[in-house]
Design a protein around this motif. Structure first.
Motif, PDB file in Angstrom:
ATOM      1  N   GLN A  99       0.831  -1.202   0.000  1.00 27.76           N
ATOM      2  CA  GLN A  99       0.000   0.000   0.000  1.00 27.76           C
ATOM      3  C   GLN A  99       0.869   1.256   0.000  1.00 27.76           C
ATOM      4  OE1 GLN A  99      -3.272  -0.054   2.962  1.00 27.76           O
ATOM      5  NE2 GLN A  99      -2.548  -2.100   3.484  1.00 27.76           N
ATOM      6  N   PHE A 100       2.139   1.089   0.377  1.00 27.45           N
ATOM      7  CA  PHE A 100       3.025   2.235   0.572  1.00 27.45           C
ATOM      8  C   PHE A 100       4.142   2.220  -0.466  1.00 27.45           C
ATOM      9  CE2 PHE A 100       1.389   0.661   4.638  1.00 27.45           C
ATOM     10  CZ  PHE A 100       0.573   1.724   4.980  1.00 27.45           C
ATOM     11  N   LEU A 101       4.450   3.392  -0.998  1.00 25.16           N
ATOM     12  CA  LEU A 101       5.453   3.507  -2.045  1.00 25.16           C
ATOM     13  C   LEU A 101       6.849   3.609  -1.447  1.00 25.16           C
ATOM     14  CD1 LEU A 101       6.046   3.895  -5.091  1.00 25.16           C
ATOM     15  CD2 LEU A 101       5.838   6.358  -4.695  1.00 25.16           C
ATOM     16  N   SER A 102       7.740   2.738  -1.912  1.00 25.88           N
ATOM     17  CA  SER A 102       9.146   2.792  -1.525  1.00 25.88           C
ATOM     18  C   SER A 102       9.954   2.972  -2.807  1.00 25.88           C
ATOM     19  CB  SER A 102       9.566   1.505  -0.806  1.00 25.88           C
ATOM     20  OG  SER A 102      10.938   1.537  -0.490  1.00 25.88           O
ATOM     21  N   ILE A 103      10.667   4.088  -2.901  1.00 26.12           N
ATOM     22  CA  ILE A 103      11.340   4.415  -4.157  1.00 26.12           C
ATOM     23  C   ILE A 103      12.662   5.113  -3.863  1.00 26.12           C
ATOM     24  CG2 ILE A 103      10.175   6.645  -4.382  1.00 26.12           C
ATOM     25  CD1 ILE A 103       9.962   6.109  -7.401  1.00 26.12           C
ATOM     26  N   MET A 104      13.644   4.882  -4.713  1.00 28.63           N
ATOM     27  CA  MET A 104      14.938   5.541  -4.550  1.00 28.63           C
ATOM     28  C   MET A 104      14.770   7.048  -4.739  1.00 28.63           C
ATOM     29  SD  MET A 104      17.311   3.317  -3.880  1.00 28.63           S
ATOM     30  CE  MET A 104      18.840   4.106  -4.381  1.00 28.63           C
ATOM     31  N   PRO A 105      15.534   7.846  -3.972  1.00 21.64           N
ATOM     32  CA  PRO A 105      15.444   9.315  -4.120  1.00 21.64           C
ATOM     33  C   PRO A 105      15.777   9.758  -5.548  1.00 21.64           C
ATOM     34  CG  PRO A 105      16.687   8.712  -2.139  1.00 21.64           C
ATOM     35  CD  PRO A 105      16.471   7.446  -2.923  1.00 21.64           C
ATOM     36  N   ARG A 106      15.153  10.840  -5.957  1.00 22.56           N
ATOM     37  CA  ARG A 106      15.387  11.457  -7.263  1.00 22.56           C
ATOM     38  C   ARG A 106      15.186  10.465  -8.413  1.00 22.56           C
ATOM     39  NH1 ARG A 106      17.035  16.388  -6.778  1.00 22.56           N
ATOM     40  NH2 ARG A 106      17.683  16.534  -8.961  1.00 22.56           N
ATOM     41  N   THR A 107      14.148   9.646  -8.254  1.00 25.56           N
ATOM     42  CA  THR A 107      13.749   8.700  -9.293  1.00 25.56           C
ATOM     43  C   THR A 107      12.343   9.046  -9.739  1.00 25.56           C
ATOM     44  OG1 THR A 107      15.103   6.936  -8.331  1.00 25.56           O
ATOM     45  CG2 THR A 107      13.358   6.274  -9.845  1.00 25.56           C
ATOM     46  N   GLU A 111      11.029   6.050 -14.435  1.00 22.49           N
ATOM     47  CA  GLU A 111      12.305   5.412 -14.106  1.00 22.49           C
ATOM     48  C   GLU A 111      12.114   4.290 -13.100  1.00 22.49           C
ATOM     49  OE1 GLU A 111      15.311   9.253 -14.751  1.00 22.49           O
ATOM     50  OE2 GLU A 111      14.469   8.799 -12.779  1.00 22.49           O
ATOM     51  N   HIS A 112      11.178   4.483 -12.170  1.00 17.19           N
ATOM     52  CA  HIS A 112      10.908   3.458 -11.152  1.00 17.19           C
ATOM     53  C   HIS A 112      10.394   2.172 -11.800  1.00 17.19           C
ATOM     54  CE1 HIS A 112       9.964   1.749  -7.303  1.00 17.19           C
ATOM     55  NE2 HIS A 112       8.653   1.766  -7.510  1.00 17.19           N
ATOM     56  N   VAL A 113       9.484   2.303 -12.739  1.00 21.24           N
ATOM     57  CA  VAL A 113       8.947   1.123 -13.426  1.00 21.24           C
ATOM     58  C   VAL A 113       9.999   0.524 -14.352  1.00 21.24           C
ATOM     59  CG1 VAL A 113       7.096   0.251 -14.907  1.00 21.24           C
ATOM     60  CG2 VAL A 113       6.613   2.077 -13.264  1.00 21.24           C
ATOM     61  N   MET A 114      10.745   1.363 -15.045  1.00 20.14           N
ATOM     62  CA  MET A 114      11.818   0.873 -15.911  1.00 20.14           C
ATOM     63  C   MET A 114      12.852   0.078 -15.127  1.00 20.14           C
ATOM     64  SD  MET A 114      12.607   4.105 -18.468  1.00 20.14           S
ATOM     65  CE  MET A 114      14.100   3.275 -19.087  1.00 20.14           C
ATOM     66  N   TYR A 148       8.877  13.296  -9.751  1.00 20.16           N
ATOM     67  CA  TYR A 148       9.203  12.522  -8.563  1.00 20.16           C
ATOM     68  C   TYR A 148       7.902  12.214  -7.806  1.00 20.16           C
ATOM     69  CZ  TYR A 148      13.894  14.296  -9.561  1.00 20.16           C
ATOM     70  OH  TYR A 148      15.082  14.610 -10.162  1.00 20.16           O
ATOM     71  N   PRO A 149       7.652  10.953  -7.438  1.00 23.00           N
ATOM     72  CA  PRO A 149       6.342  10.550  -6.894  1.00 23.00           C
ATOM     73  C   PRO A 149       6.054  11.001  -5.467  1.00 23.00           C
ATOM     74  CG  PRO A 149       7.476   8.704  -7.940  1.00 23.00           C
ATOM     75  CD  PRO A 149       8.480   9.800  -7.773  1.00 23.00           C
ATOM     76  N   ASN A 150       6.966  11.748  -4.826  1.00 26.35           N
ATOM     77  CA  ASN A 150       6.690  12.166  -3.446  1.00 26.35           C
ATOM     78  C   ASN A 150       5.504  13.120  -3.367  1.00 26.35           C
ATOM     79  OD1 ASN A 150       8.480  14.010  -4.820  1.00 26.35           O
ATOM     80  ND2 ASN A 150       8.761  15.095  -2.882  1.00 26.35           N
ATOM     81  N   THR A 151       5.101  13.676  -4.514  1.00 25.45           N
ATOM     82  CA  THR A 151       3.938  14.576  -4.525  1.00 25.45           C
ATOM     83  C   THR A 151       2.652  13.864  -4.953  1.00 25.45           C
ATOM     84  OG1 THR A 151       4.404  15.245  -6.812  1.00 25.45           O
ATOM     85  CG2 THR A 151       5.414  16.551  -5.059  1.00 25.45           C
TER      86      THR A 151
END
Length: 230
Positions: A99-107, A111-114, A148-151
């Protein structure tokens, strides 16, 4: 043929500040067959998510074992596998939708899906094409792909999680409330994609509160509160 066997699984947590043990899931036993979809239901706090996190090895079980039939390693204990083996399995064989997004910074979203595909050996051109196709399928607006998905809103983040995991067509997929913050139209898209992956041979375990969504999708339902399959 079984792809996953849960044997006497239990997970406890120790609260140092309170000097007490918290017992999450206890005495969990079930077998997942290849191409099968098992749904897990039960009261809040019963340990549903803990089971998935033990399979994904986010948590180490307190007791019991989780045996996975891997293409790369053969029959392997996920409770005792090395970190290198677990990392390989996460990249190549086992997908997890949180349910929660975990993603590398500045991605960015795309790019996250790629990255999910690049980790499995796809070239950048193929990874970009498949990522855009999956983001489009889940109706994530194109003007967000390079953001960036933080927003992102909760629903947008969940759709990104779904795209990131499903683009790999994992052999085993774990779903922790994959429709929690989605509208009805997007839920239909998720269900259609899950049915497609199931037809292609993906084995799945999913936690759901939406019992209507489970209808026609799950082969069996495990009620953790009662310790039985319905």
């Amino acid at each position: 043929m079984s792809i996953l066997e849960i044997q006497g699984l239990a997970k406890n947590f120790y609260l140092h500040h309170a000097n007490r043990d918290i017992h999450s899931c206890q005495n969990i036993d079930f077998v997942l067959e290849e191409g099968e979809f098992i749904g897990i239901v039960g009261r809040s706090g019963a340990g549903k998510s803990t089971i998935l996190k033990c399979i994904h090895r986010t948590y180490l079980p307190t007791e019991g074992d989780i045996v996975y039939e891997s293409l790369a390693y053969g029959r392997i204990s996920l409770a005792h596998a090395s970190e290198r083996e677990i990392l390989y399995l996460r990249n190549h064989e086992i997908g997890y939708v949180s349910q929660f997004l975990s993603i590398m910074p500045r991605t960015t979203a795309k790019e996250h899906v790629m990255q999910a595909l690049l980790e499995t050996g796809h070239d950048s051109s193929t990874a970009r094409e498949k990522a855009e196709e999956m983001l489009g399928y889940f109706r994530l607006p194109e003007d967000l792909w390079d953001i960036y998905p933080n927003t992102f809103s909760g629903g947008e983040r969940l759709r990104l999680n779904l795209a990131h995991t499903m683009v790999k067509n994992p052999r085993l997929m774990l779903l922790d409330e994959p429709t929690a913050s989605l509208d009805n139209k997007t839920k239909i898209l998720v269900k259609d994609m899950l049915l497609k992956l199931k037809q292609q041979g993906t084995s799945m375990i999913g936690i759901f509160h939406d019992l209507e969504f489970m209808d026609g999708l799950c082969d069996r339902v495990f009620n953790i509160s009662e310790g039985t399959f319905a």
